[in-house]
Design an enzyme around this catalytic site. Structure first.
Site, PDB file in Angstrom:
ATOM      1  N   CYS A  61      -1.283   3.538   4.811  1.00 38.35           N
ATOM      2  CA  CYS A  61      -1.986   4.267   5.872  1.00 38.35           C
ATOM      3  C   CYS A  61      -2.813   5.404   5.286  1.00 38.35           C
ATOM      4  CB  CYS A  61      -0.975   4.828   6.881  1.00 38.35           C
ATOM      5  SG  CYS A  61      -0.013   3.565   7.743  1.00 38.35           S
ATOM      6  N   LYS A  72      -4.786   8.884   1.483  1.00 41.33           N
ATOM      7  CA  LYS A  72      -4.422   7.466   1.552  1.00 41.33           C
ATOM      8  C   LYS A  72      -3.124   7.262   0.784  1.00 41.33           C
ATOM      9  CE  LYS A  72      -7.519   4.191   0.772  1.00 41.33           C
ATOM     10  NZ  LYS A  72      -8.420   3.267   0.031  1.00 41.33           N
ATOM     11  N   GLY A 100      -4.607   0.517   6.213  1.00 40.75           N
ATOM     12  CA  GLY A 100      -5.261  -0.394   5.277  1.00 40.75           C
ATOM     13  C   GLY A 100      -4.323  -1.491   4.826  1.00 40.75           C
ATOM     14  N   GLY A 101      -4.750  -2.226   3.808  1.00 41.29           N
ATOM     15  CA  GLY A 101      -3.965  -3.349   3.336  1.00 41.29           C
ATOM     16  C   GLY A 101      -2.682  -2.946   2.638  1.00 41.29           C
ATOM     17  N   ASP A 129     -16.246  -5.363  -1.410  1.00 39.08           N
ATOM     18  CA  ASP A 129     -15.555  -5.299  -0.120  1.00 39.08           C
ATOM     19  C   ASP A 129     -16.323  -4.412   0.851  1.00 39.08           C
ATOM     20  OD1 ASP A 129     -13.569  -6.021   1.662  1.00 39.08           O
ATOM     21  OD2 ASP A 129     -12.235  -4.378   1.106  1.00 39.08           O
TER      22      ASP A 129
END
Length: 452
Positions: A170, A185, A166-167, A282
């Protein structure tokens, strides 16, 4: 206490001054007056009449009584004030002691509760019923996990356990006690955006509970590393299924319609049932996760905001290119219709099998909306642009209906877009009953020719 002592000192000082003022002037001793030897003999002092002596004696008695009376009044006032102040001081001390005891007691309870959660396996709080996770903790609370437990469960955050990137970090696959698999996460860094997204995720998902929204099982904060623990979705994200190695081959027409319906149900819950309503902000195929039965759940609420919590027209522009509504991209205007636009893009992905933005050249890109819009309203062209994996596998009337819903959702003007509730009701008849809709499939028997 210092105030009380100061007040007491002032009273005592005042008492002494008053007492001094009440005393008669002291006469100097006669020995202090020198009499010259050569001076003539002083005349004899006339005798004081008896009546005058009586008057002088009475006056001295009255003065003495007055002095004693004034001293007694001051002393009584001093004692009274001291008693009142003492009572007030004792009361304040008692209240302070009780307050400290309550704080200490609540602190011990909170610490005890937190310590009871730390280091315990997540399986102690989660049960599994027919493959569905059910938390045993109170609604609105999230389990605090021990960092060492999660580090060991992810094989020290090994690359072989990575499920996605992700941004801010991981996502790892983790195996806890009782062979319980979860997704972890990991958010690294101390940027304000990362911290804010972590807090938003924990705050929202600890209060939101819906079959089509990912379940947050726990979290952990260890120095600059922050971990979020979710239920594991075995089929990954919709993006991986559509644009990954399988290229959508696992997703039939009815399966895709079910995914669209599940996504709409999750959004409807956020928009209509949450108080205040929540705007995801999002929504995209990579944030739609699929379990082993291809049930879809919304995830990644780091950018979500609650309607009315702040001025949505002045918030920082966030989102993913291709899914961001034009009014939000150009003017910063954010409403629930912004989520509807993103849903329309996801619906086009399901329908066409194309990415939301595709490169035409090194410096040129084309959105799926721009490319598909002229063909979506042309019934003669529509079947030809459908994903080849599902082409000609659906009823054409259903295809036209889904295309019409997608066209409405991606309208440039927000007021022309439908509410997500209206989208939901339009999709329910297209999904088989077995998958959560109202469509009843009729099996058509192949025709058999009979020779005469």
């Amino acid at each position: 206490m210092k105030i009380f002592l100061g007040f007491l000192f002032v009273l005592v000082l005042d008492f002494e001054i008053s007492s001094t003022d009440a005393r008669p002037e002291a006469s100097f001793p006669f020995s202090a007056i020198s009499v010259p030897e050569s001076s003539p003999a002083a005349p004899p002092i006339p005798s004081i009449p008896a009546s005058m002596a009586d008057f002088t004696s009475g006056t001295e008695i009255d003065i003495t009584k007055h002095q004693h009376s004034s001293s007694r009044k001051v002393l009584i006032g001093l004692i009274t004030v001291s008693s009142v102040m003492a009572i007030i001081i004792v009361s304040i001390i008692c209240l302070w002691i009780c307050h400290r005891k309550n704080i200490h007691k609540s602190g011990k309870i909170g610490t005890k509760k937190l310590d009871s959660l730390r280091g315990l396996p997540l399986s102690s709080f989660v049960s599994r019923t027919n493959g569905v996770f059910k938390t045993k903790i109170e609604k609105g609370s999230v389990v605090v996990m021990d960092y060492n437990v999660l580090e060991s469960a992810t094989n020290n955050f090994g690359e072989s356990e990575i499920l996605g990137v992700g941004g801010f970090g991981c996502v790892y696959k983790a195996r806890l006690d009782d062979n319980l698999h979860v997704a972890v996460k990991r958010l690294d860094g101390i940027s304000q955006d990362a911290i804010k997204e972590f807090q938003t995720e924990v705050d929202l998902l600890s209060k939101i509970h819906h079959p089509n929204i990912i379940t947050l099982l726990g979290y952990c904060v260890n120095d600059e590393t922050k971990l979020l623990v979710y239920e594991l979705m075995h089929n990954g994200s919709l993006e991986t299924q559509l644009h990954g190695p399988s290229s959508g081959s696992n997703l039939t027409w009815h399966c895709r319609m079910k995914i669209a319906l599940d996504t709409a149900r999750g959004l409807e819950y956020l928009h209509e049932n949450c108080k205040p309503s929540v705007i995801h902000r999002d929504l995209k195929s990579s944030n739609i996760l699929l379990d082993s039965s291809f049930n879809a759940k919304l995830s990644d609420f780091g950018l979500a905001i609650m309607d009315g919590a702040q001025n949505k027209n002045n918030i920082k522009l966030s989102g993913t290119l291709g899914y961001v509504a034009p009014e939000y991209l150009l003017d910063g205007k954010l409403t629930d219709k912004s989520d509807v636009y993103a849903f329309g893009v996801v619906l086009l992905e399901l329908l066409l099998g194309r990415r939301p933005v595709e490169k035409l050249a090194e410096s040129q890109c084309q959105s799926i909306v721009t490319w598909a819009m002229p063909q979506l309203t042309d019934r003669s062209k529509l079947p030809n642009i459908v994903d080849p994996v599902i082409r000609y596998t659906m009823d054409l009337k259903h295809l036209y209906q889904v295309a019409a819903v997608a066209v409405l959702c991606v309208q440039p003007e927000p007021s022309y877009r439908p509410l997500i509730t209206d989208v939901l009701h339009s999709l329910i008849p297209l999904v088989p009953v077995e998958l959560g809709g109202t469509l009843r499939l009729t099996q058509t028997r192949p025709s058999v020719s009979v020779d005469p």
